[in-house]
Scaffold this motif. Structure first.
Motif, PDB file in Angstrom:
ATOM      1  N   UNK A   7      38.593  43.132  25.335  1.00  0.00           N
ATOM      2  CA  UNK A   7      39.260  43.723  26.251  1.00  0.00           C
ATOM      3  C   UNK A   7      37.794  43.379  28.186  1.00  0.00           C
ATOM      4  N   UNK A  55      33.371  44.031  41.652  1.00  0.00           N
ATOM      5  CA  UNK A  55      34.402  44.188  42.796  1.00  0.00           C
ATOM      6  C   UNK A  55      35.176  45.096  43.165  1.00  0.00           C
ATOM      7  N   UNK A  56      34.533  45.939  41.946  1.00  0.00           N
ATOM      8  CA  UNK A  56      35.682  47.383  42.836  1.00  0.00           C
ATOM      9  C   UNK A  56      35.121  47.580  43.625  1.00  0.00           C
ATOM     10  N   UNK A 114      38.943  39.620  34.640  1.00  0.00           N
ATOM     11  CA  UNK A 114      39.699  39.776  36.362  1.00  0.00           C
ATOM     12  C   UNK A 114      39.810  40.625  37.153  1.00  0.00           C
ATOM     13  N   UNK A 115      39.117  41.881  36.842  1.00  0.00           N
ATOM     14  CA  UNK A 115      38.818  42.372  38.799  1.00  0.00           C
ATOM     15  C   UNK A 115      37.941  40.923  39.545  1.00  0.00           C
ATOM     16  N   UNK A 116      37.138  40.755  39.026  1.00  0.00           N
ATOM     17  CA  UNK A 116      35.928  39.518  39.999  1.00  0.00           C
ATOM     18  C   UNK A 116      36.945  38.620  40.756  1.00  0.00           C
ATOM     19  N   UNK A 157      45.681  39.514  29.322  1.00  0.00           N
ATOM     20  CA  UNK A 157      45.475  41.113  28.702  1.00  0.00           C
ATOM     21  C   UNK A 157      45.594  41.850  28.476  1.00  0.00           C
ATOM     22  N   UNK A 183      40.219  39.176  41.418  1.00  0.00           N
ATOM     23  CA  UNK A 183      41.315  39.636  41.810  1.00  0.00           C
ATOM     24  C   UNK A 183      40.547  40.258  43.265  1.00  0.00           C
ATOM     25  N   UNK A 184      39.944  40.235  43.227  1.00  0.00           N
ATOM     26  CA  UNK A 184      39.178  40.241  44.992  1.00  0.00           C
ATOM     27  C   UNK A 184      39.143  38.682  46.154  1.00  0.00           C
ATOM     28  N   UNK A 239      38.371  42.840  31.434  1.00  0.00           N
ATOM     29  CA  UNK A 239      38.964  43.122  32.765  1.00  0.00           C
ATOM     30  C   UNK A 239      37.962  43.055  33.499  1.00  0.00           C
ATOM     31  N   UNK A 240      36.979  42.870  33.410  1.00  0.00           N
ATOM     32  CA  UNK A 240      35.859  42.493  34.318  1.00  0.00           C
ATOM     33  C   UNK A 240      36.243  41.039  34.967  1.00  0.00           C
ATOM     34  N   UNK A 276      41.027  50.883  32.297  1.00  0.00           N
ATOM     35  CA  UNK A 276      39.957  49.769  33.462  1.00  0.00           C
ATOM     36  C   UNK A 276      41.008  48.521  32.884  1.00  0.00           C
ATOM     37  N   UNK A 277      41.227  47.883  34.175  1.00  0.00           N
ATOM     38  CA  UNK A 277      42.888  47.093  34.246  1.00  0.00           C
ATOM     39  C   UNK A 277      41.892  46.099  35.351  1.00  0.00           C
ATOM     40  N   UNK A 278      41.976  44.880  35.400  1.00  0.00           N
ATOM     41  CA  UNK A 278      42.194  44.365  36.413  1.00  0.00           C
ATOM     42  C   UNK A 278      42.600  43.974  37.555  1.00  0.00           C
ATOM     43  N   UNK A 314      28.691  48.217  33.557  1.00  0.00           N
ATOM     44  CA  UNK A 314      29.555  47.022  33.739  1.00  0.00           C
ATOM     45  C   UNK A 314      29.387  46.488  35.206  1.00  0.00           C
ATOM     46  N   UNK A 370      29.583  43.351  36.789  1.00  0.00           N
ATOM     47  CA  UNK A 370      30.969  42.844  37.005  1.00  0.00           C
ATOM     48  C   UNK A 370      32.008  43.499  37.937  1.00  0.00           C
ATOM     49  N   UNK A 371      31.829  44.301  37.276  1.00  0.00           N
ATOM     50  CA  UNK A 371      33.404  44.944  37.085  1.00  0.00           C
ATOM     51  C   UNK A 371      33.460  46.186  38.711  1.00  0.00           C
TER      52      UNK A 371
END
Lengths: 129, 441
Positions: free
Chosen positions: B229, A18-19, B236-238, B269, B240-241, B233-234, A113-115, A12, A14-15
């Motif tokens: 989900x 950002x991570x 939300x992660x973006x 979520x 969050x940055x 999650x992806x 996995x979470x936001x 992923x 996109x994930x």
């Protein structure tokens, strides 16, 4: 102090993007791979202190297979692994406890996995101690 | 198939019970006939027959008990044999009883019909026809032997004034009516039973199909929510940055919109996680149950919700019986239930109020209650709040972050532990959720 090196293996993008940014911000050196095959190649040259590993990639068990290969290799089994997956809860406590820190899978954790990255960061810090 | 197997046993036991009543009936009938109607009857054979019936019934009962404990597959044929044997012996016994008390003149002759009906209910068509024919042969033989004088006729003196057993016209007419009635009764009973069984099978089949459909639906929901989900999650992660300003500062307006998106994603979520949780639980066959410390679990769930209570200025108290210790169940699930109920209680209570959790001994079970002085549940809605996706109308006014799945999950967990959950609530006064959980397995 040298930055700890983290390898993220996850399809992923996109994930991962950002991570990666988050972890770099937390003062880690981060590289990523889109599948376990590339991950294995990077592993040799990058020499990570920790691996963040997705489970379901090209196949349902790709992450598990990689974990198994890694932990069966005496020169690599010391590398801590965070299984970063959206199925951590589905795996169930039994299966997780069978793998987490078991003799054959030392230094392994499951993180849902979470936001936000609270749990992930907690696991990373715990494993790198 | 299991239902069919169980039915044969149930009917066999029913037959045993009927027999006890029949034995009692015989005793009462003979007692009345002799003592009140002053009919002369030779009682010795009757006593012997009653003793024989009691003995037979005890044997049948013990055999059935033994078979039920052993392998059911093998036993079914034997149970069928027992039923056949029981009905046949009943017919023979009835014939003997009649023979010693008036023969064809005894009005109890119609009792053969009961056996024909019972046979038609329990046995196959062929078997019930054979049993009916056996009954008719027995009556026929008795009548013939008494008529020809080969067997002695024992008249019901004081009851039957004119002898009928040697009146050929009467015997032929009654015989014909008896034979046609018997086969007609078998036919009608069999038709009704087969019709009912057809409906029952259709019902069982429909029920099975419904369960399969439910499973397919749940797997489908799980698959979809799981995929959704991943995307959330992806995203939300973006977001969050931006929200955590990792990628640099934002202007006020940008920050406002990022905050909105961040908050809505959080709700989405949670919704997806709850839906996955509930669906997984519905599909789950086995649970990881063992004995765990309930007191510790209650304290742990209080610790987890403590910060939220402090934030809302709500005092969280507990009252746990000193006798409460270990119960059998899935610790993580019970903790999830308690956290769910505590969070709800805190969320729907105004600042300054109390939330109390109590646990008391209830014999074989433990009664846990979560009590608040919050907004309560509107009248008429208490029955609905455990339904999937249901949110009380006044809860929606307070916050839009509820998923309507928390209590559905809670109920599912409690019921999968063989427990009970119910609610008492008064609008603007408060709500009490009560859980009854078994202590042992």
């Amino acid at each position: 102090m040298n930055k700890s090196k983290i390898l993220i293996i996850d399809d992923d993008t996109d994930l991962v993007a950002s991570t990666k940014l988050f972890l770099q911000n937390q003062n880690f050196e981060v590289t990523s791979a889109i599948n376990t095959k590339t991950g294995f190649q990077i592993l040799k040259s990058f020499n990570p202190d920790l691996i963040i590993l997705d489970i379901i990639m090209d196949s349902n068990l790709e992450g598990f297979n990689f974990l198994n290969d890694l932990k069966s290799d005496n020169s690599l089994k010391h590398i801590p692994v965070v299984m970063y997956t959206s199925m951590a809860k589905a795996i169930g406590v039994n299966m997780r406890s069978a793998i987490e820190d078991a003799e054959n899978f030392p230094k392994t954790r499951f993180v849902e996995k979470s936001g936000d990255w609270d749990e992930l960061l907690f696991a990373i810090k715990d494993l790198l101690q | 198939m299991q239902a069919v197997n169980l039915r044969i046993f149930r009917l066999a036991y029913w037959l045993v019970r009927l027999r006890w009543f029949a034995i009692l009936g015989i005793v009462v009938a003979y007692f009345t006939a002799i003592n009140f109607l002053h009919i002369t009857i030779w009682t010795l054979p009757v006593y012997i027959i009653i003793a024989f019936l009691i003995f037979l019934n005890l044997i049948s009962f013990s055999l059935l008990k033994f078979l039920q404990r052993s392998n059911i597959k093998k036993s079914l044929r034997i149970v069928n044999l027992i039923i056949n044997f029981q009905i046949s012996t009943d017919l023979i016994v009835l014939t003997f009883l009649l023979h010693y008390s008036g023969g064809v003149e005894n009005p109890f002759i119609v009792y053969y019909i009961f056996h024909m009906i019972i046979g038609s209910i329990i046995l196959s068509t062929i078997e019930s026809l054979l049993q009916t024919s056996l009954a008719l042969i027995l009556v026929g033989a008795m009548t013939f032997l008494e008529y020809t004088g080969i067997l002695k006729h024992y008249p019901l003196e004081g009851f039957i004034i004119t002898n009928m057993y040697n009146n050929l016209t009467y015997l032929i007419c009654t015989g014909l009516i008896f034979v046609t009635t018997s086969y007609f009764v078998v036919y009608i009973t069999k038709t009704i039973i087969l019709e009912a069984r057809k409906h029952e099978l259709a019902y069982l089949e429909a029920n099975l199909k419904l369960k399969q459909k439910e499973k397919i639906k749940n797997e489908y929901v799980m698959r979809i929510t799981h995929d959704i989900k991943g995307h959330i999650t992806a995203i939300q992660s973006c977001i969050n940055t931006l929200h955590n300003k990792i990628s640099g500062p934002l202007n006020v307006q940008q920050e406002d919109f990022v905050n909105r998106a961040h908050s809505r994603l959080g709700i989405l979520n949670k919704f997806i996680s709850d839906l996955l949780n509930l669906t997984q639980r519905k599909l789950q066959q086995k649970q990881d149950k063992k004995y765990f410390d309930l007191k510790q679990t209650i304290e742990e769930s209080m610790k987890i919700t403590e910060n939220y209570a402090i934030e809302k200025e709500i005092s969280l108290t507990k009252k746990i019986d000193t006798s409460i210790n270990e119960i059998y169940g899935e610790q993580s699930s019970i903790e999830e239930v308690l956290i769910n109920l505590l969070i709800n209680a805190i969320k729907y209570s105004p600042s300054g109020k109390n939330v109390t959790i109590t646990a008391e001994d209830a014999g074989e079970a433990v009664l846990i209650e979560v009590i608040d002085n919050g907004i309560g549940i509107p009248e008429g809605e208490t029955g609905l709040i455990f339904n999937d996706f249901y949110r009380a109308s006044n809860a929606k006014n307070i916050t839009n972050d509820g998923t309507g799945l928390g209590l559905a999950i809670t109920k599912h967990i409690i019921e999968s532990h063989g427990g009970k959950i119910w609610v008492n609530s008064k609008p603007d006064k408060g709500t009490t959720f009560s859980l009854l959980l078994k202590k042992g397995k």
